[in-house]
Enzyme design. Structure first.
Site, PDB file in Angstrom:
ATOM      1  N   CYS A 112       3.288   1.639   2.859  1.00  0.00           N
ATOM      2  CA  CYS A 112       4.464   0.757   2.879  1.00  0.00           C
ATOM      3  C   CYS A 112       5.547   1.305   1.949  1.00  0.00           C
ATOM      4  O   CYS A 112       6.738   1.227   2.256  1.00  0.00           O
ATOM      5  CB  CYS A 112       4.075  -0.655   2.455  1.00  0.00           C
ATOM      6  SG  CYS A 112       2.544  -1.226   3.190  1.00  0.00           S
ATOM      7  N   CYS A 149       0.850  -1.186   0.000  1.00  0.00           N
ATOM      8  CA  CYS A 149       0.000   0.000   0.000  1.00  0.00           C
ATOM      9  C   CYS A 149       0.895   1.250   0.000  1.00  0.00           C
ATOM     10  O   CYS A 149       2.093   1.140   0.226  1.00  0.00           O
ATOM     11  CB  CYS A 149      -0.902  -0.005   1.225  1.00  0.00           C
ATOM     12  SG  CYS A 149       0.021  -0.034   2.770  1.00  0.00           S
TER      13      CYS A 149
END
Lengths: 316, 77
Positions: free
Chosen positions: B13, B10
């Protein structure tokens, strides 16, 4: 204090008179902006601090092997305080399943978490007052609790991807020990982070309140989606489901719709549909759920939210 | 030193990986940065992504992301 700052900015710096329409509108805008941002910053900071005591690992332990109903109520409430973003949905889901949290209870958590949170509460309170806020929280929790109970009753465990049941983390995941100082630091970062992401939406919402007010003919929306139209609620929900936004993003739209005469139940149902269900979250959840399960989930949510909308339109 | 960034991919991250790289660069240390996307592997450490594991030990999990300065002290600069 805030009023004084607004006075200085508008009347001294810009040199506008409080008698003019523009001066008055700008004063309202500056004052409201300061008030809401200050309020938001304080609330996010406090909530972030409290949240540091409720990591998902702890929530998981609390909900483990809880019975239907009690478990659903607890899960919906914990959804408010447990820090969670949709990109963590998959590890969270797997962790819950492994810890023996029933499927319906897990869903109560997943539904309540994005729908009822501190940003939604602060903005609703600032723009609409405590009554609407309390109704929204109550409705959000009810949707989460009953949606979860229905999913639990249907017994759909076989529509969860098989590999989820096979993952074993052994001794379980760790929780990092944080000092008081570190918790304060995290709360500070979180406050900054959230404000950076939502400030524009909030300015738009306040701007709608200060300036656009009264410029668009009210009868237009009222005629097509007002209290007289029984299809307004389902239409708002069906429109809202594929839209994706957090509570801060949807509030300007909600504010504008209310200003233009849509009834409260219709608008709140729209807001719930936007925040609780989204295409990106569905795509993420597809990693752990079979398409049939996603369909049932979306269907139950849509029906429950439509029900809540009708209920509010009837009683408000 | 071995550093793992845990997360399914995502935006958070990605941002975490970027900050870790910056921290390592600024510290000027030798470190191997690995992005872990396998769910079973992530779950061995944490339920909250993004996670940061330094030499097998979890030092950060979830949001909000720590600033680069904090990451530097986490990886022991």
């Amino acid at each position: 204090m805030l009023k004084w700052i607004a006075d200085v900015v508008v009347f001294k710096v810009f040199g506008l008179s409080s008698q003019t329409k523009l001066g008055d509108a700008l004063h309202f805008f500056v004052y409201d902006t300061l008030k809401i941002f200050l309020f938001l910053a304080v609330v996010i900071f406090v909530v972030s601090f409290i949240r540091s005591y409720f990591p998902p690992e702890r929530t998981k332990r609390i909900l483990s092997h809880k019975r239907l109903f009690i478990g659903n109520i607890l899960a919906a409430l914990l959804g408010i305080v447990t820090p969670f973003c949709s990109c963590s949905a998959v590890p969270l889901f797997i962790g819950f399943v492994e810890a023996g949290v029933p499927l319906g209870v897990t869903f109560s958590f997943l539904i309540s978490s994005p729908m009822v949170n501190e940003i939604a509460v602060v903005l609703l309170y600032s723009l609409f007052g405590w009554k609407i806020t309390a109704i929204y929280i109550g409705a959000g929790l009810s949707v989460a609790i009953f949606g979860g109970i229905i999913i639990g009753k249907l017994g759909l465990e076989h529509w969860v991807e098989e590999y989820v049941y096979k993952i074993r983390t052994g001794q379980g995941t760790e929780v990092i020990k944080q000092s008081f100082r570190e918790r304060l630091d995290y709360a500070k970062w979180n406050t900054k982070d959230i404000l950076r992401r939502v400030w524009l939406f909030i300015l738009i919402a306040i701007g709608i309140g200060g300036f656009i007010h009264g410029y668009v003919p009210e009868e237009f929306l009222t005629r097509i989606a007002g209290p007289g139209n029984p299809l307004a609620v389902p239409a708002a929900v069906v429109l809202g489901v594929p839209l994706y936004s957090n509570a801060a993003g949807v509030i300007p739209i909600v504010y504008a719709l209310m200003e233009k005469g849509l009834s409260m139940g219709t608008v709140l149902a729209f807001m719930m549909a936007v925040t609780a269900l989204s295409l990106p979250e569905m795509i993420i959840l597809r990693k752990v759920l079979k398409p049939q399960m996603l369909g049932v989930f979306a269907g139950i949510m849509t029906i429950t939210i439509i029900g809540v909308g009708y209920l509010f339109n009837a009683i408000l | 030193m071995q550093i793992k960034v845990l997360g399914p991919g995502c935006p958070n991250c990605e941002e975490m990986t970027r900050r870790v790289k910056q921290a390592v660069d600024e510290l000027g240390i030798e470190a191997e940065i690995e992005k872990v996307t396998d769910m079973a592997e992530i779950m061995k450490h944490t339920m909250s992504t993004p996670g940061l594991v330094v030499d097998g030990k979890l030092v950060h999990a979830g949001k909000p992301l720590p600033p680069v300065e904090k990451i530097k002290s986490m990886i022991g600069g």
